[in-house]
Design a protein around this motif. Sequence first.
Motif, PDB file in Angstrom:
ATOM      1  N   ASN A   1      -3.780   3.848   7.562  1.00 39.42           N
ATOM      2  CA  ASN A   1      -2.790   2.986   8.217  1.00 39.42           C
ATOM      3  C   ASN A   1      -3.215   2.614   9.639  1.00 39.42           C
ATOM      4  O   ASN A   1      -2.419   2.629  10.576  1.00 39.42           O
ATOM      5  CB  ASN A   1      -1.422   3.688   8.278  1.00 39.42           C
ATOM      6  CG  ASN A   1      -0.820   3.829   6.887  1.00 39.42           C
ATOM      7  OD1 ASN A   1      -1.112   3.022   6.002  1.00 39.42           O
ATOM      8  ND2 ASN A   1      -0.020   4.863   6.695  1.00 39.42           N
ATOM      9  N   GLY A   2      -4.486   2.303   9.769  1.00 38.09           N
ATOM     10  CA  GLY A   2      -4.955   1.832  11.072  1.00 38.09           C
ATOM     11  C   GLY A   2      -5.416   2.923  12.025  1.00 38.09           C
ATOM     12  O   GLY A   2      -5.917   2.632  13.095  1.00 38.09           O
ATOM     13  N   GLN A   3      -5.220   4.180  11.646  1.00 34.26           N
ATOM     14  CA  GLN A   3      -5.668   5.275  12.507  1.00 34.26           C
ATOM     15  C   GLN A   3      -6.852   5.991  11.878  1.00 34.26           C
ATOM     16  O   GLN A   3      -6.888   6.172  10.665  1.00 34.26           O
ATOM     17  CB  GLN A   3      -4.533   6.288  12.696  1.00 34.26           C
ATOM     18  CG  GLN A   3      -3.477   5.818  13.667  1.00 34.26           C
ATOM     19  CD  GLN A   3      -2.551   6.949  14.034  1.00 34.26           C
ATOM     20  OE1 GLN A   3      -2.163   7.743  13.179  1.00 34.26           O
ATOM     21  NE2 GLN A   3      -2.203   7.033  15.312  1.00 34.26           N
TER      22      GLN A   3
ATOM     23  N   LYS B   1      -8.968   3.158   4.216  1.00 41.60           N
ATOM     24  CA  LYS B   1     -10.324   2.622   4.201  1.00 41.60           C
ATOM     25  C   LYS B   1     -11.254   3.792   4.503  1.00 41.60           C
ATOM     26  O   LYS B   1     -11.073   4.488   5.503  1.00 41.60           O
ATOM     27  CB  LYS B   1     -10.488   1.534   5.265  1.00 41.60           C
ATOM     28  CG  LYS B   1     -11.880   0.905   5.271  1.00 41.60           C
ATOM     29  CD  LYS B   1     -11.959  -0.262   6.252  1.00 41.60           C
ATOM     30  CE  LYS B   1     -13.268  -1.009   6.136  1.00 41.60           C
ATOM     31  NZ  LYS B   1     -14.414  -0.337   6.750  1.00 41.60           N
TER      32      LYS B   1
ATOM     33  N   ASN C   1      -9.878   5.609   7.647  1.00 38.89           N
ATOM     34  CA  ASN C   1      -8.874   4.860   8.386  1.00 38.89           C
ATOM     35  C   ASN C   1      -7.593   4.876   7.555  1.00 38.89           C
ATOM     36  O   ASN C   1      -7.531   4.332   6.460  1.00 38.89           O
ATOM     37  CB  ASN C   1      -9.368   3.422   8.585  1.00 38.89           C
ATOM     38  CG  ASN C   1      -8.436   2.620   9.459  1.00 38.89           C
ATOM     39  OD1 ASN C   1      -7.218   2.674   9.289  1.00 38.89           O
ATOM     40  ND2 ASN C   1      -8.997   1.869  10.383  1.00 38.89           N
TER      41      ASN C   1
ATOM     42  N   PRO D   1      -8.890  -0.994   0.225  1.00 35.44           N
ATOM     43  CA  PRO D   1      -9.170  -2.277   0.896  1.00 35.44           C
ATOM     44  C   PRO D   1      -9.148  -3.482  -0.043  1.00 35.44           C
ATOM     45  O   PRO D   1      -8.808  -4.581   0.378  1.00 35.44           O
ATOM     46  CB  PRO D   1     -10.571  -2.067   1.491  1.00 35.44           C
ATOM     47  CG  PRO D   1     -10.706  -0.599   1.645  1.00 35.44           C
ATOM     48  CD  PRO D   1      -9.912   0.014   0.519  1.00 35.44           C
TER      49      PRO D   1
ATOM     50  N   ASP E   1     -19.784   1.883   9.270  1.00 28.97           N
ATOM     51  CA  ASP E   1     -18.639   1.467  10.077  1.00 28.97           C
ATOM     52  C   ASP E   1     -18.786   2.002  11.498  1.00 28.97           C
ATOM     53  O   ASP E   1     -19.229   3.128  11.700  1.00 28.97           O
ATOM     54  CB  ASP E   1     -17.333   2.029   9.490  1.00 28.97           C
ATOM     55  CG  ASP E   1     -17.123   1.552   8.068  1.00 28.97           C
ATOM     56  OD1 ASP E   1     -16.825   0.372   7.909  1.00 28.97           O
ATOM     57  OD2 ASP E   1     -17.300   2.368   7.136  1.00 28.97           O
TER      58      ASP E   1
ATOM     59  N   GLU F   1     -16.479   3.015  13.443  1.00 29.88           N
ATOM     60  CA  GLU F   1     -15.695   4.248  13.611  1.00 29.88           C
ATOM     61  C   GLU F   1     -16.359   5.426  12.883  1.00 29.88           C
ATOM     62  O   GLU F   1     -16.206   6.570  13.314  1.00 29.88           O
ATOM     63  CB  GLU F   1     -14.267   4.083  13.070  1.00 29.88           C
ATOM     64  CG  GLU F   1     -13.448   3.023  13.762  1.00 29.88           C
ATOM     65  CD  GLU F   1     -13.444   1.722  12.973  1.00 29.88           C
ATOM     66  OE1 GLU F   1     -14.439   1.450  12.249  1.00 29.88           O
ATOM     67  OE2 GLU F   1     -12.459   0.982  13.069  1.00 29.88           O
TER      68      GLU F   1
END
Length: 644
Positions: A41-43, A58, A39, A7, A64, A66
């Motif tokens: 690549n966004g998933q 991340k 996380n 990040p 978080d 998630e």
Amino acid sequence: MINITLPDGAIREYPEGTSALEIAKSISEGLARKVLAANINGQVWDATRPIHEDAALKLLTWDDTEGKSTFWHSSAHLMAEAVESMFPNVKFWVGPAIDKGFYYDMDLGGKQLNEEDLRKLETKMNELAKKQNGYQRKAVSKNDAIKYFAEKGDEYKLDLLQNLKDGEITFYTQGAFTDLCRGPHIPNTGFIKAIRLTGIAGAYWKGDEKNKMLTRVYGVTFPSQKDLDAYLLMLEEAKKRDHRKLGKELGIFSFDDEVGPGLPLWLPNGTIIIEELEKLAKETEQRAGYKRVVTPHIAKESLYITSGHLPYYEESMYPPMELEGVKYYLKAMNCPHHHKIFAAEPKSYKDLPLRLAEYGTCYRYEQSGELFGLMRVRCLHMNDAHIYCTKEQFYEEFKAVNEMYLKYFKIFGIDKYVMRLSLHDPSKLGKKYIDESELWKETETLVRDVLVKTKTPFVEVPDEAAFYGPKIDVQIWSTIGREFTLATNQVDFAQGRRFKLEFTNNENNPETPLIIHRAPLGTHERFIGFLLEHYAGKFPVWLAPLQVKILPISDKFMGYAQTILESLKNADIRAEVDDRSEKIGKKIRDTEIARVPFMLVIGEKEMNEEKIAVRRQGKGDLGSQTLPDFINNLRNEIKNRIAE
RNA sequence: GCCGUUGUAGCUCAGUGGUAGAGCACUUCCUUGGUAAGGAAGAGGUCGUGAGUUCAAUUCUCAUCAACGGCUCCA
């Protein structure tokens, strides 16, 4: 080797197949102990899943959203494992993470769970958690998956599988439990340190009341006992500001078995709040060019046939009473009556926009299980108005309504809400929604434009519109976490035509107006229920049922207290004298608990100096003042509706 | 409406197969005390309602009503 972007922008190189957890370990062991998921690549992925390509990473922890939801979803699996070990024939449906915790829906084949079972399950879960079993991900072909659950005789998972594509199906196994699941999960069950199963409930399969009812078990888990304790404490605090409890304590409203469920009786204190709110609404609407009207509580059936409400709404209306062969309904909404007022006299474009306002009393036969204190009732007083305007005027009118909301919210200090753009669902045209595809699109665009151009943050949600048009709803949450629509601003492109409402335009041709339905203060019931919780019973002075309590130190000062009371009354301030022969400490305590904003302590000193000792609820002694000063300041605070 | 839980004094709650208790609130008396609980006495309940089992039901069973936790639905 693969490149991992962290990040902070740093890029690190790792061997292909390295997992997020291993990367975390390479950074610090302490961090690795906290990693719940990652996380990539966004998933959101399992922290233990090997990464085969360059990726932005991340690490997700309890801090978080998630991370939490992964933790709770994994907890649902842990609970399922415990349930299966106690009830081997159980079949599971779905077990998602929710806002605060998780649930799992299951078919226990007629077995009913009780509190004792929950405690046993908690014990079992703790036992299983300590084993630190990993959550093992495994890709499965659709055929194999179907075969697995067919052998198990699990029709629920087979139903889920129907909608999944081959090649995208994964199983997760921890300990003895295997579930069809897309994941992700936390590295192992050992992260789950504190467990509380919070409730057992029935839930319709797939949320359809025609389907079988499954058993839903709710739970919440935490990475430490301390977090669980803090959570339970927070729940206790929330209960203290529940409007049902405060409403009783403060004498705001009451229910009576013989009056009927969902029919609140407004006690004197509650009625004061109602009247203050109406005063605010009348002032605001008068300045905004609204005209007030009054309409009856009942109307003939034909009115609701004309409006189109009957087919969509009949189940929510009290059954009709029949007189001389004609059915009369208690009104569930004010719109049709207002439309008839529009139609009462011919209209020219010069009459528009016409804004008709009424605090209308409506009756809705809500299902018994849906009733909830003041938030969901069967008799409601709506801060209603209907605005009849031309298409050209619509944007400004709709925008002005939105601005009125925001003005109100500022007065009340309401900041925890979400504006929801409620759209229709094209698949339900003709059923739940008027079958006018083009008009839906057109008006939805109009409404969205208002929000976008005024830079109002909002969320779009399909299948939440009114049957006659899209709307903006203001969503709020009760103290125990239930969501409600507080206020609403709706477009109506249907009823104008249904009622054959017309105005003569500037070319001398008849035209149908657009209609805006709006209720910025919602209903008295829900709004006051919300305010009780919002203020925790400590209303600002202008709304407080009792604004000042005069507390004589002893009976000797009762006479002076009475003269002060007279002055306050003459200044239109709601005041009382505590004339009990109690000690001052007791009087203060009782008045503090009753959340009266101001206390005037009257004794020898005050009487001699012709002053009053002022105490403010929750703030303590403010020192002494002259009575005229106090009255002036207070009147100013009331007049300007200052939310202290 | 559906699944589950609960229902004892105005409020918060004990309790029992042999027709009921506490604290607060209330009433009266004593006390007249300076910023969150002074003292004493008293009054108050057909134990949600209806039926059944029993010699006897507030307690056990069933029905019903209401509230609560969810589901569905909504301002």
